[in-house]
Scaffold this motif. Structure first.
Motif, PDB file in Angstrom:
ATOM      1  N   TYR A 239       0.841  -1.194   0.000  1.00 42.16           N
ATOM      2  CA  TYR A 239       0.000   0.000   0.000  1.00 42.16           C
ATOM      3  C   TYR A 239       0.880   1.250   0.000  1.00 42.16           C
ATOM      4  O   TYR A 239       1.981   1.257   0.562  1.00 42.16           O
ATOM      5  N   CYS A 243      -1.002   7.778   0.470  1.00 38.72           N
ATOM      6  CA  CYS A 243      -2.457   7.834   0.320  1.00 38.72           C
ATOM      7  C   CYS A 243      -3.156   6.521   0.691  1.00 38.72           C
ATOM      8  O   CYS A 243      -4.386   6.468   0.769  1.00 38.72           O
ATOM      9  N   LYS A 245      -3.331   3.800  -1.091  1.00 43.06           N
ATOM     10  CA  LYS A 245      -3.831   3.068  -2.254  1.00 43.06           C
ATOM     11  C   LYS A 245      -3.069   1.760  -2.423  1.00 43.06           C
ATOM     12  O   LYS A 245      -1.847   1.711  -2.294  1.00 43.06           O
ATOM     13  N   CYS A 254       3.156   5.692  -7.220  1.00 49.78           N
ATOM     14  CA  CYS A 254       1.737   5.469  -6.894  1.00 49.78           C
ATOM     15  C   CYS A 254       0.871   6.057  -8.000  1.00 49.78           C
ATOM     16  O   CYS A 254       0.995   7.269  -8.311  1.00 49.78           O
ATOM     17  N   SER A 256      -2.097   6.840  -7.846  1.00 44.76           N
ATOM     18  CA  SER A 256      -3.120   7.718  -7.267  1.00 44.76           C
ATOM     19  C   SER A 256      -2.557   9.095  -6.904  1.00 44.76           C
ATOM     20  O   SER A 256      -3.082  10.114  -7.329  1.00 44.76           O
TER      21      SER A 256
END
Length: 261
Positions: A239, A243, A245, A254, A256
């Protein structure tokens, strides 16, 4: 030049929502408590075969499933009741007596039988008189047929009309490895059995093929509680620390928030 044609053997997989479960150590699959599952069964042969299933050391029926050449079915229920297959887990105290008691829990044995080649419709090899209530030495398996709501056809067979004792060529279920749950020294052991679950709308019709009494192919599985599974490195979910995600292992940034991982 002559070429030999290799005849494939029937296959069987344990599926959840018709997706195949990953198999560990050649025969172990994992399910959570109250999970429903199916058997995906395929007949690649050019002749009809009969499939019989044994769960927790016992046949689910005196009958079996008849698959036509090239046919693939997803069996989701018991043959003698309209209950779905359900894996149910529970815990017992870790003692040698209890380990012996749960040894057959989660065992799956799938047997295939070839269609019988009838030499004579009334008399075969001086041993079997068809149609007689008494059969000596050789017990052919007679089938019934099955139909699902999706239009797939397969079948069952019943030996109740015969006085002779039916004996499978596989006399016992042996599995090469103990469940992971039994390898851990603890005060309790989590185990699981295949039980009858919710009602299924899968339905059956009759078939009348005849099948050999000896198996032509067998497949074994062991279903264990998901909590006893050792997590592999490639199954660990990553993860994003910024954030939160979920990331794929090949991600370097990432998708995101764009932070470098």
């Amino acid at each position: 030049m002559n070429y030999a044609t290799q005849v494939s053997k029937p296959t069987a997989h344990i599926t959840k929502k018709k997706s195949r479960l990953k198999v560990y150590n050649g025969h172990v699959v994992f399910l959570n408590d109250k999970d429903n599952f199916e058997f995906e069964i395929h007949n690649p042969k050019n002749k009809t075969v009969l499939c019989k299933i044994k769960l927790n050391g016992e046949y689910i029926s005196t009958g079996g499933i008849v698959l036509k050449p090239g046919q693939r079915v997803f069996l989701e229920r018991f043959l003698d009741s309209n209950n779905k297959f359900e894996f149910s887990t529970y815990k017992v105290k870790d003692t040698s007596e209890n380990r012996s008691a749960i040894d057959l829990n989660g065992n799956v044995l799938i047997e295939f039988y070839d269609e019988q080649q009838v030499v004579n419709n009334f008399y075969l090899g001086g041993r079997t008189l068809y149609g007689s209530p008494s059969t000596i030495g050789y017990v052919p398996q007679f089938g019934t047929t099955i139909t699902t709501t999706g239009g797939v056809t397969y079948g069952t067979t019943n030996l109740s009309n015969y006085n002779s004792t039916y004996t499978s060529s596989v006399t016992s279920d042996t599995f090469s490895s103990k469940p992971n749950s039994l390898k851990k020294k603890s005060k309790s052991i989590e185990t699981g059995r295949v039980e009858k679950g919710d009602e299924s709308d899968q339905s059956f019709t009759n078939s009348y093929e005849q099948f050999n009494y000896h198996t032509s192919h067998t497949i074994k599985f062991k279903i264990e509680p998901a909590s006893t599974k050792n997590i592999e490195v490639d199954e660990i979910r990553n993860y994003c620390p910024e954030c939160g995600k979920k990331q794929k292992k090949e991600h370097k940034f990432c998708p995101s928030c764009g932070i470098k991982l």
